[in-house]
Scaffold this active site. Structure first.
Site, PDB file in Angstrom:
ATOM      1  N   ARG A  15       0.788  -1.289  -0.096  1.00 35.04           N
ATOM      2  CA  ARG A  15      -0.049  -0.028  -0.052  1.00 35.04           C
ATOM      3  C   ARG A  15       0.853   1.417   0.021  1.00 35.04           C
ATOM      4  O   ARG A  15       2.053   1.147   0.094  1.00 35.04           O
ATOM      5  CB  ARG A  15      -0.901   0.047   1.342  1.00 35.04           C
ATOM      6  CG  ARG A  15      -1.860  -0.971   1.348  1.00 35.04           C
ATOM      7  CD  ARG A  15      -2.901  -1.002   2.438  1.00 35.04           C
ATOM      8  NE  ARG A  15      -2.042  -1.703   3.539  1.00 35.04           N
ATOM      9  CZ  ARG A  15      -2.510  -1.822   4.818  1.00 35.04           C
ATOM     10  NH1 ARG A  15      -3.622  -1.373   5.213  1.00 35.04           N
ATOM     11  NH2 ARG A  15      -1.780  -2.448   5.828  1.00 35.04           N
ATOM     12  N   LYS A  75       1.561   1.772   7.502  1.00 36.56           N
ATOM     13  CA  LYS A  75       1.967   1.082   8.619  1.00 36.56           C
ATOM     14  C   LYS A  75       3.001   1.630   9.487  1.00 36.56           C
ATOM     15  O   LYS A  75       3.780   2.704   9.236  1.00 36.56           O
ATOM     16  CB  LYS A  75       2.763  -0.376   8.052  1.00 36.56           C
ATOM     17  CG  LYS A  75       1.709  -1.273   7.298  1.00 36.56           C
ATOM     18  CD  LYS A  75       0.494  -1.635   8.167  1.00 36.56           C
ATOM     19  CE  LYS A  75       0.834  -2.629   9.433  1.00 36.56           C
ATOM     20  NZ  LYS A  75      -0.449  -2.713  10.118  1.00 36.56           N
ATOM     21  N   TYR A  94      -0.815   4.146  10.922  1.00 35.45           N
ATOM     22  CA  TYR A  94      -1.159   3.234  11.809  1.00 35.45           C
ATOM     23  C   TYR A  94      -0.065   2.773  12.783  1.00 35.45           C
ATOM     24  O   TYR A  94       1.039   2.689  12.155  1.00 35.45           O
ATOM     25  CB  TYR A  94      -1.572   1.981  11.048  1.00 35.45           C
ATOM     26  CG  TYR A  94      -3.221   1.809  10.417  1.00 35.45           C
ATOM     27  CD1 TYR A  94      -4.212   1.976  10.980  1.00 35.45           C
ATOM     28  CD2 TYR A  94      -3.005   1.664   9.028  1.00 35.45           C
ATOM     29  CE1 TYR A  94      -5.680   2.078  10.231  1.00 35.45           C
ATOM     30  CE2 TYR A  94      -4.406   1.738   8.402  1.00 35.45           C
ATOM     31  CZ  TYR A  94      -5.431   1.909   9.043  1.00 35.45           C
ATOM     32  OH  TYR A  94      -6.744   1.885   8.286  1.00 35.45           O
ATOM     33  N   HIS A  96      -0.519   1.265  16.260  1.00 37.51           N
ATOM     34  CA  HIS A  96      -0.846   0.264  17.173  1.00 37.51           C
ATOM     35  C   HIS A  96      -0.147  -0.396  18.037  1.00 37.51           C
ATOM     36  O   HIS A  96       0.606  -1.405  18.271  1.00 37.51           O
ATOM     37  CB  HIS A  96      -1.028  -1.345  16.156  1.00 37.51           C
ATOM     38  CG  HIS A  96      -2.033  -1.322  15.071  1.00 37.51           C
ATOM     39  ND1 HIS A  96      -3.548  -1.258  15.555  1.00 37.51           N
ATOM     40  CD2 HIS A  96      -1.864  -1.013  14.147  1.00 37.51           C
ATOM     41  CE1 HIS A  96      -3.922  -1.366  14.238  1.00 37.51           C
ATOM     42  NE2 HIS A  96      -3.167  -1.211  13.249  1.00 37.51           N
ATOM     43  N   GLU A 118      -5.701   4.517  13.956  1.00 41.02           N
ATOM     44  CA  GLU A 118      -6.852   3.716  14.408  1.00 41.02           C
ATOM     45  C   GLU A 118      -7.251   4.231  15.872  1.00 41.02           C
ATOM     46  O   GLU A 118      -8.315   3.468  16.202  1.00 41.02           O
ATOM     47  CB  GLU A 118      -5.936   2.290  14.989  1.00 41.02           C
ATOM     48  CG  GLU A 118      -5.134   2.085  16.028  1.00 41.02           C
ATOM     49  CD  GLU A 118      -3.643   2.745  15.765  1.00 41.02           C
ATOM     50  OE1 GLU A 118      -2.628   2.658  16.525  1.00 41.02           O
ATOM     51  OE2 GLU A 118      -3.329   2.989  14.528  1.00 41.02           O
ATOM     52  N   ASP A 270      -2.739  -7.549  15.216  1.00 38.46           N
ATOM     53  CA  ASP A 270      -1.955  -6.127  15.180  1.00 38.46           C
ATOM     54  C   ASP A 270      -2.224  -5.432  16.464  1.00 38.46           C
ATOM     55  O   ASP A 270      -1.490  -4.403  16.691  1.00 38.46           O
ATOM     56  CB  ASP A 270      -2.135  -5.344  14.100  1.00 38.46           C
ATOM     57  CG  ASP A 270      -3.537  -4.992  13.619  1.00 38.46           C
ATOM     58  OD1 ASP A 270      -4.539  -5.297  14.467  1.00 38.46           O
ATOM     59  OD2 ASP A 270      -3.871  -4.400  12.689  1.00 38.46           O
TER      60      ASP A 270
END
Length: 370
Positions: A15, A75, A94, A96, A118, A270
């Site tokens: 991505r 990511k 993101y 996490h 998120e 994740d």
């Protein structure tokens, strides 16, 4: 503002955080955009398209981090990127954090402003930047689960939808949110017998209304889970607690009660995973087996369908990214409660309680950094 988009370097992450259309929007607002060469190729976007939209290409990730005031990614940064991140640099991606203590401490050390996709949250508690990837992951969970039920891949050798005269597979979905809903829809559409569990009775009522007849709703508790996993052929873990570790709904001892060749797909991996034996895997090596149960635990499932995922993600993130660029992160977050909830780590302070609790760190109110 100077915007930087590095190429994703996590295993098989294809991505990209910004499309050529997104570049054009930033340019329209007077911002400068730098894209790392070939960053969009995995999603089907060529360098020439970015140049035409008004971006400047840079050959290395070091140059992108070196020049940008705001980094937009897909990511979380990995170890090789940590030292590239500058103090007070805004990272919008993101993260996490609750699943990685190493990453949390690295971002504290770097003094960056970490705004996590998120945990951006609307007043109705929905998570607008998680929804599109949850939709992809929920649908993919069934696609991948059906594949790994095949005997050559160590599954039971069951066709998800069965055939006339032969019963279909039994699918158990833990969690009735976006991921669980999409997974149940996909499994039901393929003809499987589906059980979806959730702790919210209103949510179960809603799901019972919208789902087809081959989907049954059951209240989620340990007794019901233990009973259901004994019969299930495919189990999808779809539990999310925003910004915090997922609870272990299936523990190690429960695996022995499952039939050999059962497949578990933990979409929550994740965020630490809701199946105790799940640890993150990659698209390169997606599965492992414990107690004859096939575990599929890829932490970036949507990365396997990057064209769909990139468009879905950027549709959601771009309006927020434009606000951050136009106003600066402090003003944007002060004026927009949704963005404010996205702040996780700022200038060495942990300002999101779920992250602080996960690693026993000092929590400071987000108001102290605004």
């Amino acid at each position: 503002m100077i915007i930087g988009v590095p190429k994703e370097i996590k295993n098989n992450e294809n991505r990209v955080a910004l499309t050529p259309a997104g570049v054009a929007e930033f340019k329209k607002h007077g911002h400068t955009v730098y894209i790392q060469s070939t960053a969009g190729e995995g999603s089907g976007f060529k360098d020439e398209e970015y140049i035409k939209a008004g971006a400047t290409l840079l050959p290395t990730i070091e140059e992108i981090y070196g020049i940008a005031e705001m980094i937009i990614k897909v990511k979380e940064p990995i170890a090789s990127e940590y030292n590239l991140i500058k103090k007070d640099q805004l990272l919008f991606t993101y993260f996490h954090f609750a699943s990685s203590e190493e990453l949390t401490h690295a971002m504290i050390k770097q003094g960056a402003v970490c705004l996590a996709y998120e945990t951006v949250e609307k007043t109705d508690r929905s998570l607008p930047l998680l929804v599109p990837m949850s939709e992809v992951a929920g649908r993919m969970a069934i696609q991948e689960g059906a594949k790994y039920l095949e005997k050559p891949l160590k599954g039971k050798g069951i066709l998800l939808g069965g055939i006339p005269g032969v019963p279909p597979a039994k699918v158990l979905v833990l969690g009735g949110g976006i991921v669980g809903t999409q997974a149940a829809k996909m499994a039901a559409g393929l003809g499987a017998r589906v059980v979806i569990m959730d702790v919210s009775l209103p949510r179960l009522r809603y799901l019972s209304d919208i789902m087809p007849q081959n989907v049954v709703t059951i209240m989620s508790n340990e007794y019901n889970i233990r009973e259901a996993i004994r019969e299930a052929d495919l189990i999808v873990g779809a539990v999310l607690i925003p910004g915090a570790k997922a609870p272990h709904l299936i523990t190690r001892d429960m695996l022995k009660t499952m039939r050999p060749g059962t497949v578990v797909v933990d979409v929550a991996v994740d965020q630490g995973g809701c199946i105790e034996t799940c640890t993150p895997t990659t698209h390169e090596n997606p599965t492992f087996i414990i107690d004859d149960v096939v575990h599929y635990c890829v932490a970036n499932m949507p990365g396997a369908v990057p064209y769909t995922s990139t468009l879905g993600l950027t549709n959601a993130t771009l309006p927020y990214a434009i606000q951050l660029a136009n106003k600066g992160w402090k003003k944007a977050c002060a004026e927009n409660e949704e963005l404010k909830k996205g702040l996780n780590v700022v200038d060495g302070k942990v300002v999101y309680k779920g992250v602080a609790d996960a690693w026993n760190l000092t929590f400071e109110s987000v108001e102290t950094v605004l």
